[in-house]
Design an enzyme around this catalytic site. Sequence first.
Site, PDB file in Angstrom:
ATOM      1  N   GLU A  38     -49.903 -12.614 -34.564  1.00 56.11           N
ATOM      2  CA  GLU A  38     -49.572 -11.757 -35.493  1.00 56.11           C
ATOM      3  C   GLU A  38     -49.441 -12.275 -37.073  1.00 56.11           C
ATOM      4  OE1 GLU A  38     -50.025  -8.498 -34.868  1.00 56.11           O
ATOM      5  OE2 GLU A  38     -49.727  -8.252 -32.759  1.00 56.11           O
ATOM      6  N   TYR A 121     -43.292  -4.392 -39.037  1.00 53.35           N
ATOM      7  CA  TYR A 121     -45.535  -4.314 -38.060  1.00 53.35           C
ATOM      8  C   TYR A 121     -44.463  -5.518 -37.115  1.00 53.35           C
ATOM      9  CZ  TYR A 121     -49.423  -4.830 -36.643  1.00 53.35           C
ATOM     10  OH  TYR A 121     -50.612  -5.849 -35.795  1.00 53.35           O
ATOM     11  N   ASP A 139     -49.462  -1.029 -38.559  1.00 63.60           N
ATOM     12  CA  ASP A 139     -50.576  -1.983 -39.330  1.00 63.60           C
ATOM     13  C   ASP A 139     -51.405  -0.550 -40.393  1.00 63.60           C
ATOM     14  OD1 ASP A 139     -52.206  -1.366 -37.787  1.00 63.60           O
ATOM     15  OD2 ASP A 139     -52.803  -3.455 -37.514  1.00 63.60           O
TER      16      ASP A 139
END
Length: 347
Positions: A38, A121, A139
């Site tokens: 991520e 996020y 996102d």
Amino acid sequence: MTDRATQLLDWYDRERRDLPWRMEPGQNADPYKVWMSEIMLQQTTVASVKSYYKAFLEKWPTVQDLAGAELDEVLHLWQGLGYYARARNLHKCAVEVTRQYNGRFPEDEKRLLDLPGIGPYTAAAIASIAFGNKATPVDGNVERVVSRLFKVEEKLPKAKKKLAELAQTLTPQTRAGDFAQAMMDLGATICTPKKAACGLCPWMKECEARLKADPTDYPRKEAKKPKPTRTGYVFWLTRKDGAVLMRRRPEKGLLGGMMEFPSSDWQEKALSRQEAQRKAPAPALWSELEGTVRHTFTHFHLELKVLKGRISGNPPTTGVWVLPENLQDYALPTLMKKVVKKIFENR
């Protein structure tokens, strides 16, 4: 579970992307691998990330291994992924997880948010994908899907809060991690920015943008302001043996912690060559190379002129001297690689 969640998860079970950091549907992934992927995927494409992800895991298989690495090692392996603050925070976060949590990522979103480089996020992605908690990572892909599904007229970035709230209403109590990845896949492969493949979408029949408008008109966005252009001079200062002077940028700020060739300030008001030479790291007989080194950052364009000189007095007491053939041993940002290329073109 709602019909919408069931529809999307059924689609995901059939069409999910095969990515190196993913587990099979219904299985929780390794938090370290989820976090690593991520962070790397922020502002970077999946295709670009795959090789870096593999290289990092081969070199540092666990978060404790990464915590024990030197920052320069991390920055060096990161070269090419850009946005180097991510690499610095990756290392800081590994150190904190090792120190505070004995190498185990916390499951709670709030505690995840306290770690370096982890925003809302990423915290939601780790909580849902790695731990199976009900959390909603939002996102750009998810914003696009939600804005079209509900035909949200409010413009980004003001619409972010509303889109996040709507996304949360979609997240099911079970399989939240799979649902989060399904939303990402839907936005990345079907509900794309410039062309929506509505005929393949599991939510085709209820998407308000498809039913009432052109889906590609969403999300609505405020017009972007033009980027300003900053200018400056960069100094290629060598000594008798051909070594060039380099220095490390401050840890905080643009290109923080990276190695660079000394330069003047980068500003919108152009400096004269005489003004620039007064800001040089040491006295030298300077010559200006033809052309300009150009680079674009997130918020501005940069144009640098290159001054080349040989040290004529006592060398500076700060910085390091590096032979040109050894520059590859240092983590150079793309801007500085362009400077090197300009020097070698003018040899």
